[in-house]
Write a protein that holds these residues in place. Structure first.
Motif, PDB file in Angstrom:
ATOM      1  N   ASP A  67       0.827  -1.212   0.000  1.00  0.00           N
ATOM      2  CA  ASP A  67       0.000   0.000   0.000  1.00  0.00           C
ATOM      3  C   ASP A  67       0.859   1.259   0.000  1.00  0.00           C
ATOM      4  O   ASP A  67       0.553   2.235  -0.697  1.00  0.00           O
ATOM      5  CB  ASP A  67      -0.931   0.001   1.219  1.00  0.00           C
ATOM      6  CG  ASP A  67      -1.970  -1.112   1.147  1.00  0.00           C
ATOM      7  OD1 ASP A  67      -2.178  -1.649   0.049  1.00  0.00           O
ATOM      8  OD2 ASP A  67      -2.548  -1.457   2.194  1.00  0.00           O
ATOM      9  N   ALA A  68       1.935   1.235   0.790  1.00  0.00           N
ATOM     10  CA  ALA A  68       2.817   2.403   0.848  1.00  0.00           C
ATOM     11  C   ALA A  68       3.520   2.621  -0.493  1.00  0.00           C
ATOM     12  O   ALA A  68       3.688   3.759  -0.939  1.00  0.00           O
ATOM     13  CB  ALA A  68       3.849   2.231   1.960  1.00  0.00           C
ATOM     14  N   GLY A  69       3.919   1.531  -1.139  1.00  0.00           N
ATOM     15  CA  GLY A  69       4.574   1.644  -2.442  1.00  0.00           C
ATOM     16  C   GLY A  69       3.657   2.219  -3.499  1.00  0.00           C
ATOM     17  O   GLY A  69       4.064   3.087  -4.287  1.00  0.00           O
ATOM     18  N   CYS A  70       2.427   1.744  -3.521  1.00  0.00           N
ATOM     19  CA  CYS A  70       1.451   2.260  -4.489  1.00  0.00           C
ATOM     20  C   CYS A  70       1.172   3.738  -4.238  1.00  0.00           C
ATOM     21  O   CYS A  70       1.097   4.534  -5.184  1.00  0.00           O
ATOM     22  CB  CYS A  70       0.152   1.460  -4.391  1.00  0.00           C
ATOM     23  SG  CYS A  70       0.278  -0.252  -4.955  1.00  0.00           S
ATOM     24  N   GLU A  71       1.029   4.094  -2.980  1.00  0.00           N
ATOM     25  CA  GLU A  71       0.743   5.490  -2.643  1.00  0.00           C
ATOM     26  C   GLU A  71       1.888   6.398  -3.077  1.00  0.00           C
ATOM     27  O   GLU A  71       1.671   7.493  -3.614  1.00  0.00           O
ATOM     28  CB  GLU A  71       0.513   5.626  -1.134  1.00  0.00           C
ATOM     29  CG  GLU A  71       0.140   7.033  -0.704  1.00  0.00           C
ATOM     30  CD  GLU A  71      -0.145   7.134   0.772  1.00  0.00           C
ATOM     31  OE1 GLU A  71      -0.234   8.269   1.273  1.00  0.00           O
ATOM     32  OE2 GLU A  71      -0.278   6.080   1.435  1.00  0.00           O
TER      33      GLU A  71
ATOM     34  N   TYR B  59       1.851   6.903  -6.936  1.00  0.00           N
ATOM     35  CA  TYR B  59       0.820   7.847  -7.361  1.00  0.00           C
ATOM     36  C   TYR B  59       1.174   9.273  -6.967  1.00  0.00           C
ATOM     37  O   TYR B  59       0.914  10.216  -7.709  1.00  0.00           O
ATOM     38  CB  TYR B  59      -0.531   7.460  -6.759  1.00  0.00           C
ATOM     39  CG  TYR B  59      -1.185   6.298  -7.450  1.00  0.00           C
ATOM     40  CD1 TYR B  59      -1.464   6.329  -8.815  1.00  0.00           C
ATOM     41  CD2 TYR B  59      -1.532   5.146  -6.749  1.00  0.00           C
ATOM     42  CE1 TYR B  59      -2.061   5.260  -9.455  1.00  0.00           C
ATOM     43  CE2 TYR B  59      -2.129   4.071  -7.381  1.00  0.00           C
ATOM     44  CZ  TYR B  59      -2.395   4.137  -8.734  1.00  0.00           C
ATOM     45  OH  TYR B  59      -2.985   3.076  -9.374  1.00  0.00           O
ATOM     46  N   THR B  60       1.789   9.440  -5.792  1.00  0.00           N
ATOM     47  CA  THR B  60       2.183  10.770  -5.338  1.00  0.00           C
ATOM     48  C   THR B  60       3.222  11.387  -6.272  1.00  0.00           C
ATOM     49  O   THR B  60       3.177  12.574  -6.590  1.00  0.00           O
ATOM     50  CB  THR B  60       2.758  10.701  -3.912  1.00  0.00           C
ATOM     51  OG1 THR B  60       1.753  10.196  -3.022  1.00  0.00           O
ATOM     52  CG2 THR B  60       3.199  12.075  -3.433  1.00  0.00           C
ATOM     53  N   LEU B  61       4.165  10.551  -6.730  1.00  0.00           N
ATOM     54  CA  LEU B  61       5.234  11.044  -7.588  1.00  0.00           C
ATOM     55  C   LEU B  61       4.770  11.344  -9.008  1.00  0.00           C
ATOM     56  O   LEU B  61       5.278  12.257  -9.660  1.00  0.00           O
ATOM     57  CB  LEU B  61       6.376  10.021  -7.631  1.00  0.00           C
ATOM     58  CG  LEU B  61       7.120   9.787  -6.315  1.00  0.00           C
ATOM     59  CD1 LEU B  61       8.111   8.652  -6.475  1.00  0.00           C
ATOM     60  CD2 LEU B  61       7.821  11.058  -5.852  1.00  0.00           C
ATOM     61  N   THR B  62       3.814  10.560  -9.504  1.00  0.00           N
ATOM     62  CA  THR B  62       3.409  10.694 -10.908  1.00  0.00           C
ATOM     63  C   THR B  62       2.096  11.429 -11.104  1.00  0.00           C
ATOM     64  O   THR B  62       1.840  11.954 -12.189  1.00  0.00           O
ATOM     65  CB  THR B  62       3.300   9.309 -11.566  1.00  0.00           C
ATOM     66  OG1 THR B  62       2.308   8.522 -10.869  1.00  0.00           O
ATOM     67  CG2 THR B  62       4.627   8.580 -11.517  1.00  0.00           C
TER      68      THR B  62
ATOM     69  N   GLY C 107      -1.793  15.634  -8.438  1.00  0.00           N
ATOM     70  CA  GLY C 107      -3.135  16.140  -8.178  1.00  0.00           C
ATOM     71  C   GLY C 107      -3.993  15.159  -7.404  1.00  0.00           C
ATOM     72  O   GLY C 107      -5.038  15.520  -6.864  1.00  0.00           O
ATOM     73  N   ILE C 108      -3.570  13.891  -7.352  1.00  0.00           N
ATOM     74  CA  ILE C 108      -4.314  12.868  -6.618  1.00  0.00           C
ATOM     75  C   ILE C 108      -3.781  12.799  -5.193  1.00  0.00           C
ATOM     76  O   ILE C 108      -2.621  12.494  -4.962  1.00  0.00           O
ATOM     77  CB  ILE C 108      -4.192  11.497  -7.311  1.00  0.00           C
ATOM     78  CG1 ILE C 108      -4.854  11.555  -8.697  1.00  0.00           C
ATOM     79  CG2 ILE C 108      -4.825  10.411  -6.466  1.00  0.00           C
ATOM     80  CD1 ILE C 108      -4.767  10.251  -9.475  1.00  0.00           C
ATOM     81  N   LEU C 109      -4.637  13.080  -4.225  1.00  0.00           N
ATOM     82  CA  LEU C 109      -4.232  13.111  -2.826  1.00  0.00           C
ATOM     83  C   LEU C 109      -4.331  11.752  -2.166  1.00  0.00           C
ATOM     84  O   LEU C 109      -3.567  11.429  -1.266  1.00  0.00           O
ATOM     85  CB  LEU C 109      -5.107  14.122  -2.061  1.00  0.00           C
ATOM     86  CG  LEU C 109      -5.100  15.545  -2.624  1.00  0.00           C
ATOM     87  CD1 LEU C 109      -6.080  16.413  -1.849  1.00  0.00           C
ATOM     88  CD2 LEU C 109      -3.698  16.134  -2.581  1.00  0.00           C
ATOM     89  N   ASP C 110      -5.295  10.947  -2.594  1.00  0.00           N
ATOM     90  CA  ASP C 110      -5.481   9.620  -2.012  1.00  0.00           C
ATOM     91  C   ASP C 110      -6.230   8.765  -3.005  1.00  0.00           C
ATOM     92  O   ASP C 110      -6.972   9.279  -3.845  1.00  0.00           O
ATOM     93  CB  ASP C 110      -6.259   9.700  -0.693  1.00  0.00           C
ATOM     94  CG  ASP C 110      -5.830   8.618   0.281  1.00  0.00           C
ATOM     95  OD1 ASP C 110      -5.269   7.596  -0.182  1.00  0.00           O
ATOM     96  OD2 ASP C 110      -6.050   8.794   1.488  1.00  0.00           O
ATOM     97  N   ARG C 111      -6.040   7.459  -2.928  1.00  0.00           N
ATOM     98  CA  ARG C 111      -6.657   6.551  -3.903  1.00  0.00           C
ATOM     99  C   ARG C 111      -7.029   5.238  -3.235  1.00  0.00           C
ATOM    100  O   ARG C 111      -6.279   4.705  -2.407  1.00  0.00           O
ATOM    101  CB  ARG C 111      -5.688   6.283  -5.056  1.00  0.00           C
ATOM    102  CG  ARG C 111      -6.183   5.264  -6.084  1.00  0.00           C
ATOM    103  CD  ARG C 111      -5.105   4.951  -7.115  1.00  0.00           C
ATOM    104  NE  ARG C 111      -4.830   6.077  -7.982  1.00  0.00           N
ATOM    105  CZ  ARG C 111      -5.322   6.204  -9.222  1.00  0.00           C
ATOM    106  NH1 ARG C 111      -6.092   5.278  -9.731  1.00  0.00           N
ATOM    107  NH2 ARG C 111      -5.021   7.263  -9.949  1.00  0.00           N
ATOM    108  N   PHE C 112      -8.204   4.732  -3.596  1.00  0.00           N
ATOM    109  CA  PHE C 112      -8.625   3.393  -3.188  1.00  0.00           C
ATOM    110  C   PHE C 112      -9.048   2.641  -4.440  1.00  0.00           C
ATOM    111  O   PHE C 112      -9.970   3.057  -5.133  1.00  0.00           O
ATOM    112  CB  PHE C 112      -9.805   3.463  -2.205  1.00  0.00           C
ATOM    113  CG  PHE C 112     -10.407   2.117  -1.913  1.00  0.00           C
ATOM    114  CD1 PHE C 112      -9.739   1.203  -1.120  1.00  0.00           C
ATOM    115  CD2 PHE C 112     -11.635   1.764  -2.448  1.00  0.00           C
ATOM    116  CE1 PHE C 112     -10.284  -0.035  -0.860  1.00  0.00           C
ATOM    117  CE2 PHE C 112     -12.188   0.531  -2.197  1.00  0.00           C
ATOM    118  CZ  PHE C 112     -11.516  -0.378  -1.402  1.00  0.00           C
ATOM    119  N   GLU C 113      -8.346   1.560  -4.744  1.00  0.00           N
ATOM    120  CA  GLU C 113      -8.637   0.791  -5.951  1.00  0.00           C
ATOM    121  C   GLU C 113      -9.766  -0.199  -5.693  1.00  0.00           C
ATOM    122  O   GLU C 113      -9.645  -1.091  -4.871  1.00  0.00           O
ATOM    123  CB  GLU C 113      -7.381   0.050  -6.418  1.00  0.00           C
ATOM    124  CG  GLU C 113      -6.282   0.981  -6.908  1.00  0.00           C
ATOM    125  CD  GLU C 113      -5.101   0.233  -7.484  1.00  0.00           C
ATOM    126  OE1 GLU C 113      -5.060  -1.004  -7.346  1.00  0.00           O
ATOM    127  OE2 GLU C 113      -4.221   0.876  -8.082  1.00  0.00           O
TER     128      GLU C 113
END
Length: 250
Positions: free
Chosen positions: A160-164, A167-170, A173-179
């Motif tokens: 989860d930390a890796g995915c977050e 997304y933060t780096l790329t 504009g996305i602050l948080d994500r739930f797949e």
């Protein structure tokens, strides 16, 4: 073994944030957990277990920490991150019983990098009748095994930390994500400058982007299910649901 709807209420905001980071299949379990759980055991006082124990303890809950490593137990007591901390072999059912772990509401098994110990401990706790069991997994296969032997909730903190981070780096504009699945997600995004001062009806998120807005707000206040006439303001964020392809277009 050690390892690592009141629109204006903060309660609504916290529920929304919790929703991002958890599997939908676990929501029923978590709802029942929040109603009754007051005493926790954290088995494994590495980085992950320590963080869980310290957070629960600082929130005012009774927490019993346990680890086979005497140094980690002593450190937990010194740093006061648990109500109590003890050294024990968690693969021994009698040791768990004597420590009183079977009598607690919730047991968090935070020894994800040691598969055999993790699975045996989960099985011991399940067979003893503990009401709620949360276990850390280091892989998908490990997680499946934990589910089979009785874990109510399996977490993958490294994944989860890796995915977050990705997304933060790329996608700044996305602050948080739930797949929800490989193709669809719920995300919290910054309101872009182009939307500033416009209503939800005017930006036409559903017709132009295929997205539905679940909430709008900031860290202090979230409005759930905002009406079409709600005016968007740059600097706030909005929670939307839709396909990953449409989210990336937004």
């Amino acid at each position: 073994m050690s390892d690592n709807n009141n629109p204006s209420s903060n309660t609504a905001q916290q529920k929304l944030k919790n929703f991002f980071s958890l599997d939908l299949s676990s929501l029923k379990f978590l709802n029942s957990l929040r109603k009754s759980s007051r005493q926790f055991a954290v088995i494994g006082l590495g980085r992950f277990g320590r963080a869980v124990s310290e957070t629960l303890y600082n929130m005012g809950y009774d927490v019993l920490g346990a680890d086979v490593d005497e140094k980690l137990v002593a450190q937990a007591l010194t740093d006061k991150i648990a109500t109590n901390a003890i050294r024990l072999d968690c693969t021994e059912a009698n040791a768990l019983k004597e420590a009183g772990i079977f009598e607690l509401d919730t047991v968090i098994i935070a020894i994800g990098n040691y598969l055999e110990e993790s699975i045996i401990t989960t099985l011991n706790v399940k067979e003893a009748g503990v009401k709620y069991i949360v276990a850390k997994a280091s892989s998908e296969t490990h997680g499946k095994l934990l589910k089979k032997v009785g874990a109510d909730l399996v977490v993958y903190p490294e994944h989860d930390a890796g995915c977050e981070l990705a997304y933060t780096l790329t996608k700044p504009g996305i602050l948080d994500r739930f797949e929800l699945d490989p193709d669809n997600s719920i995300v919290e995004v910054c309101i872009p400058p182009e939307f500033d001062g416009k209503t939800l009806a005017e930006v036409k998120l559903r017709s132009q982007y295929g997205l539905n807005v679940l909430a709008v707000g900031n860290d202090d206040k979230f409005i759930i299910n905002p009406p079409p006439q709600y005016v968007l303001t740059q600097g706030l964020s909005m929670v939307v649901i839709g396909s990953n392809k449409d989210i990336n277009r937004l």
